[in-house]
Design a protein around this motif. Structure first.
Motif, PDB file in Angstrom:
ATOM      1  N   LEU A 275      22.142  -8.824   9.579  1.00 50.39           N
ATOM      2  CA  LEU A 275      22.845  -8.679  10.851  1.00 50.39           C
ATOM      3  C   LEU A 275      24.353  -8.799  10.662  1.00 50.39           C
ATOM      4  CD1 LEU A 275      22.063  -8.436  13.928  1.00 50.39           C
ATOM      5  CD2 LEU A 275      22.267 -10.926  14.016  1.00 50.39           C
ATOM      6  N   LEU A 276      24.768  -9.790   9.893  1.00 56.38           N
ATOM      7  CA  LEU A 276      26.196  -9.998   9.645  1.00 56.38           C
ATOM      8  C   LEU A 276      26.786  -8.898   8.774  1.00 56.38           C
ATOM      9  CD1 LEU A 276      26.163 -13.867   9.053  1.00 56.38           C
ATOM     10  CD2 LEU A 276      26.814 -12.639  11.130  1.00 56.38           C
ATOM     11  N   ARG A 277      25.948  -8.268   7.954  1.00 55.83           N
ATOM     12  CA  ARG A 277      26.392  -7.142   7.124  1.00 55.83           C
ATOM     13  C   ARG A 277      26.546  -5.870   7.942  1.00 55.83           C
ATOM     14  NH1 ARG A 277      21.618  -5.113   3.783  1.00 55.83           N
ATOM     15  NH2 ARG A 277      21.194  -4.207   5.836  1.00 55.83           N
ATOM     16  N   ASP A 278      25.644  -5.671   8.908  1.00 57.05           N
ATOM     17  CA  ASP A 278      25.567  -4.385   9.611  1.00 57.05           C
ATOM     18  C   ASP A 278      26.460  -4.289  10.838  1.00 57.05           C
ATOM     19  OD1 ASP A 278      23.706  -3.589   7.751  1.00 57.05           O
ATOM     20  OD2 ASP A 278      21.961  -3.990   9.025  1.00 57.05           O
ATOM     21  N   PHE A 279      26.907  -5.451  11.368  1.00 54.99           N
ATOM     22  CA  PHE A 279      27.694  -5.431  12.599  1.00 54.99           C
ATOM     23  C   PHE A 279      28.893  -6.360  12.488  1.00 54.99           C
ATOM     24  CE2 PHE A 279      23.338  -4.365  13.774  1.00 54.99           C
ATOM     25  CZ  PHE A 279      23.525  -3.183  14.474  1.00 54.99           C
ATOM     26  N   GLU A 280      29.887  -6.072  13.325  1.00 55.78           N
ATOM     27  CA  GLU A 280      31.081  -6.918  13.380  1.00 55.78           C
ATOM     28  C   GLU A 280      30.922  -7.933  14.510  1.00 55.78           C
ATOM     29  OE1 GLU A 280      35.942  -6.593  14.109  1.00 55.78           O
ATOM     30  OE2 GLU A 280      34.674  -4.795  14.208  1.00 55.78           O
ATOM     31  N   PHE A 281      31.280  -9.192  14.218  1.00 51.20           N
ATOM     32  CA  PHE A 281      31.125 -10.253  15.211  1.00 51.20           C
ATOM     33  C   PHE A 281      32.407 -11.062  15.362  1.00 51.20           C
ATOM     34  CE2 PHE A 281      26.731  -9.522  13.837  1.00 51.20           C
ATOM     35  CZ  PHE A 281      26.089  -9.420  15.064  1.00 51.20           C
ATOM     36  N   SER A 282      32.543 -11.648  16.550  1.00 56.35           N
ATOM     37  CA  SER A 282      33.632 -12.562  16.830  1.00 56.35           C
ATOM     38  C   SER A 282      33.117 -13.631  17.792  1.00 56.35           C
ATOM     39  CB  SER A 282      34.820 -11.808  17.434  1.00 56.35           C
ATOM     40  OG  SER A 282      35.936 -12.673  17.569  1.00 56.35           O
ATOM     41  N   THR A 283      34.020 -14.421  18.356  1.00 53.45           N
ATOM     42  CA  THR A 283      33.625 -15.465  19.296  1.00 53.45           C
ATOM     43  C   THR A 283      33.518 -14.893  20.708  1.00 53.45           C
ATOM     44  OG1 THR A 283      35.892 -16.104  19.812  1.00 53.45           O
ATOM     45  CG2 THR A 283      34.842 -17.188  17.925  1.00 53.45           C
ATOM     46  N   LEU A 284      32.793 -15.594  21.559  1.00 50.40           N
ATOM     47  CA  LEU A 284      32.733 -15.189  22.960  1.00 50.40           C
ATOM     48  C   LEU A 284      34.100 -15.331  23.622  1.00 50.40           C
ATOM     49  CD1 LEU A 284      29.364 -16.410  24.518  1.00 50.40           C
ATOM     50  CD2 LEU A 284      30.333 -14.112  24.599  1.00 50.40           C
ATOM     51  N   GLU A 285      34.848 -16.333  23.232  1.00 52.82           N
ATOM     52  CA  GLU A 285      36.185 -16.509  23.797  1.00 52.82           C
ATOM     53  C   GLU A 285      37.022 -15.247  23.618  1.00 52.82           C
ATOM     54  OE1 GLU A 285      39.567 -19.987  23.730  1.00 52.82           O
ATOM     55  OE2 GLU A 285      38.651 -19.423  21.826  1.00 52.82           O
TER      56      GLU A 285
ATOM     57  N   PRO B 242      29.471  -4.293  24.002  1.00 54.83           N
ATOM     58  CA  PRO B 242      29.170  -5.316  22.996  1.00 54.83           C
ATOM     59  C   PRO B 242      27.938  -6.113  23.395  1.00 54.83           C
ATOM     60  CG  PRO B 242      30.869  -6.113  24.465  1.00 54.83           C
ATOM     61  CD  PRO B 242      30.559  -4.698  24.903  1.00 54.83           C
ATOM     62  N   VAL B 243      27.338  -6.787  22.454  1.00 52.61           N
ATOM     63  CA  VAL B 243      26.213  -7.669  22.741  1.00 52.61           C
ATOM     64  C   VAL B 243      26.547  -9.084  22.268  1.00 52.61           C
ATOM     65  CG1 VAL B 243      24.567  -5.785  22.478  1.00 52.61           C
ATOM     66  CG2 VAL B 243      24.995  -7.326  20.556  1.00 52.61           C
ATOM     67  N   CYS B 244      25.770 -10.027  22.772  1.00 50.25           N
ATOM     68  CA  CYS B 244      25.921 -11.429  22.410  1.00 50.25           C
ATOM     69  C   CYS B 244      24.622 -11.897  21.768  1.00 50.25           C
ATOM     70  CB  CYS B 244      26.235 -12.260  23.661  1.00 50.25           C
ATOM     71  SG  CYS B 244      26.255 -14.036  23.378  1.00 50.25           S
ATOM     72  N   VAL B 245      24.606 -12.070  20.455  1.00 48.58           N
ATOM     73  CA  VAL B 245      23.404 -12.538  19.772  1.00 48.58           C
ATOM     74  C   VAL B 245      23.466 -14.059  19.648  1.00 48.58           C
ATOM     75  CG1 VAL B 245      23.217 -10.377  18.500  1.00 48.58           C
ATOM     76  CG2 VAL B 245      24.355 -12.335  17.440  1.00 48.58           C
ATOM     77  N   TYR B 246      22.311 -14.683  19.398  1.00 52.31           N
ATOM     78  CA  TYR B 246      22.280 -16.140  19.337  1.00 52.31           C
ATOM     79  C   TYR B 246      21.266 -16.615  18.298  1.00 52.31           C
ATOM     80  CZ  TYR B 246      18.011 -15.888  22.169  1.00 52.31           C
ATOM     81  OH  TYR B 246      16.738 -15.600  22.621  1.00 52.31           O
TER      82      TYR B 246
ATOM     83  N   SER C 240      30.420 -14.166   5.189  1.00 52.53           N
ATOM     84  CA  SER C 240      30.485 -12.885   5.906  1.00 52.53           C
ATOM     85  C   SER C 240      31.770 -12.731   6.701  1.00 52.53           C
ATOM     86  CB  SER C 240      29.281 -12.765   6.852  1.00 52.53           C
ATOM     87  OG  SER C 240      28.065 -12.822   6.143  1.00 52.53           O
ATOM     88  N   ASN C 241      32.668 -13.715   6.577  1.00 49.26           N
ATOM     89  CA  ASN C 241      33.941 -13.687   7.313  1.00 49.26           C
ATOM     90  C   ASN C 241      33.701 -13.527   8.817  1.00 49.26           C
ATOM     91  OD1 ASN C 241      36.759 -13.850   7.436  1.00 49.26           O
ATOM     92  ND2 ASN C 241      36.992 -11.609   7.384  1.00 49.26           N
ATOM     93  N   CYS C 242      32.755 -14.294   9.332  1.00 56.40           N
ATOM     94  CA  CYS C 242      32.353 -14.183  10.728  1.00 56.40           C
ATOM     95  C   CYS C 242      32.754 -15.430  11.507  1.00 56.40           C
ATOM     96  CB  CYS C 242      30.840 -13.986  10.815  1.00 56.40           C
ATOM     97  SG  CYS C 242      30.178 -14.025  12.498  1.00 56.40           S
ATOM     98  N   SER C 243      33.440 -15.234  12.618  1.00 49.51           N
ATOM     99  CA  SER C 243      33.741 -16.323  13.547  1.00 49.51           C
ATOM    100  C   SER C 243      32.680 -16.348  14.635  1.00 49.51           C
ATOM    101  CB  SER C 243      35.125 -16.133  14.175  1.00 49.51           C
ATOM    102  OG  SER C 243      36.130 -16.176  13.186  1.00 49.51           O
TER     103      SER C 243
ATOM    104  N   GLY D 237      22.755  -1.275  17.748  1.00 46.28           N
ATOM    105  CA  GLY D 237      23.484  -0.034  17.509  1.00 46.28           C
ATOM    106  C   GLY D 237      23.459   0.877  18.712  1.00 46.28           C
ATOM    107  N   HIS D 238      22.324   0.953  19.389  1.00 50.77           N
ATOM    108  CA  HIS D 238      22.204   1.785  20.589  1.00 50.77           C
ATOM    109  C   HIS D 238      23.149   1.293  21.683  1.00 50.77           C
ATOM    110  CE1 HIS D 238      20.196   4.291  23.637  1.00 50.77           C
ATOM    111  NE2 HIS D 238      20.334   3.234  24.432  1.00 50.77           N
ATOM    112  N   ILE D 239      23.170  -0.013  21.918  1.00 55.42           N
ATOM    113  CA  ILE D 239      24.037  -0.561  22.961  1.00 55.42           C
ATOM    114  C   ILE D 239      25.505  -0.356  22.600  1.00 55.42           C
ATOM    115  CG2 ILE D 239      24.717  -2.681  24.151  1.00 55.42           C
ATOM    116  CD1 ILE D 239      21.797  -3.642  23.756  1.00 55.42           C
ATOM    117  N   ASN D 240      25.854  -0.577  21.333  1.00 58.61           N
ATOM    118  CA  ASN D 240      27.242  -0.382  20.887  1.00 58.61           C
ATOM    119  C   ASN D 240      27.663   1.076  20.957  1.00 58.61           C
ATOM    120  OD1 ASN D 240      27.421  -2.906  18.184  1.00 58.61           O
ATOM    121  ND2 ASN D 240      27.424  -3.119  20.394  1.00 58.61           N
TER     122      ASN D 240
END
Length: 305
Positions: free
Chosen positions: A260-270, A219-223, A48-51, A210-213
């Protein structure tokens, strides 16, 4: 909008709900599934090219250094999840300092990376353990992601901000990046990770993020935990409620994660914490340039002092 994807890197036997049935001294007697599950997760993230940010137990870094190196070599951030998964509010400040110091040192030695972030086991930084921020700042951590701004019997800080904020200490300030919630009237509903991702319909998770974004422009932090991708993990002795929370929904986690990885863009917390700092600095500069010196100094004091 870019969100943060985070992983609490621990094995199934490390879970707090099982601590009454397997002591840390006995973890080595359990069959580990960590390497298999972590490799599976790394493959999904890569496709998913997700960091992501991996909050790692010092115990894991000590026992499985090759896993940590593989994560770091894949371009993910290494952060700290304590040494032995002890709850912060069950330690003294001195015990917490030594636990965090040893874990941070282990992680930096193994990964050859600077560790800036911390997440407490089971979100155990609460009002009664707020002193932990002083310790984290003194040890060189620059951000934390331990506060869940909900009401919960074992964790949570309902009065905390739902979005990133500065925590001031005598050694400077840390950025706190809370776990995600929806505000529904006077009630806060958790979403986006762990049992909330496994047990609740994916439609709720997708709509909530999506609502929060989109509506709140935040942004949100998922885990996620690697063991949540493993429906065939060994079954532990525990209370019925603990077993239900841990084992229900495991077979559907991978499908939800891929969506989740398809529907939203993610990166690192840093990355997101760095963007938050830059945005706050721009606010101060903007106020200064508009001659709102008093407001600028107050914002600068509240944010960066």
């Amino acid at each position: 909008m870019k969100n943060a994807f985070t992983v609490d890197l621990e094995d199934y036997m490390h879970v707090t709900a099982f601590s009454d049935h397997v002591a840390a001294e006995d973890w080595n007697t359990c069959v580990s599934r960590l390497e298999h599950n972590t490799d599976k997760l790394l493959g999904i993230l890569d496709s998913s090219n997700c960091s992501a940010t991996f909050f790692v137990l010092g115990w894991v870094a000590e026992k499985y250094p090759q896993i940590i190196r593989r994560i770091a070599d894949s371009g993910h951030e290494i952060a700290c999840h304590s040494l032995r998964h002890r709850l912060v509010y069950e330690m003294t400040p001195a015990e917490f300092r030594e636990d965090s110091r040893l874990a941070k040192t282990l992680l930096e030695d193994v990964s050859a990376k600077t560790v800036c972030g911390y997440r407490a086991p089971s979100f155990s930084i609460t009002k009664k353990s707020w002193w932990a921020f002083e310790v984290l700042s003194e040890l060189g951590f620059t951000y934390d992601s331990s506060i869940f701004p909900v009401k919960h019997p074992n964790y949570g800080m309902i009065e905390a901000s739902r979005f990133p904020f500065a925590v001031h200490t005598s050694s400077g300030f840390l950025v706190e990046f809370p776990l995600p919630t929806l505000q529904v009237g006077h009630y806060r509903a958790p979403l986006g990770g762990g049992a909330y991702l496994r047990l609740l319909p994916y439609a709720y998770t997708r709509w909530g993020i999506g609502h929060i974004n989109d509506r709140e422009s935040r942004p949100v932090c998922v885990y996620l935990h690697p063991w949540e991708l493993d429906a065939d993990q060994p079954r532990m002795r525990a209370t019925l409620s603990a077993r239900l929370r841990h084992y229900l929904g495991l077979r559907g986690t991978e499908s939800k994660l891929r969506k989740l990885l398809r529907d939203f863009e993610f990166s690192t917390l840093e990355v997101l914490v760095g963007e938050w700092r830059e945005a706050e600095s721009r606010k101060v500069s903007s106020l200064r340039s508009s001659s709102s010196t008093g407001q600028a100094e107050e914002l600068n004091r509240r944010t960066f002092s």
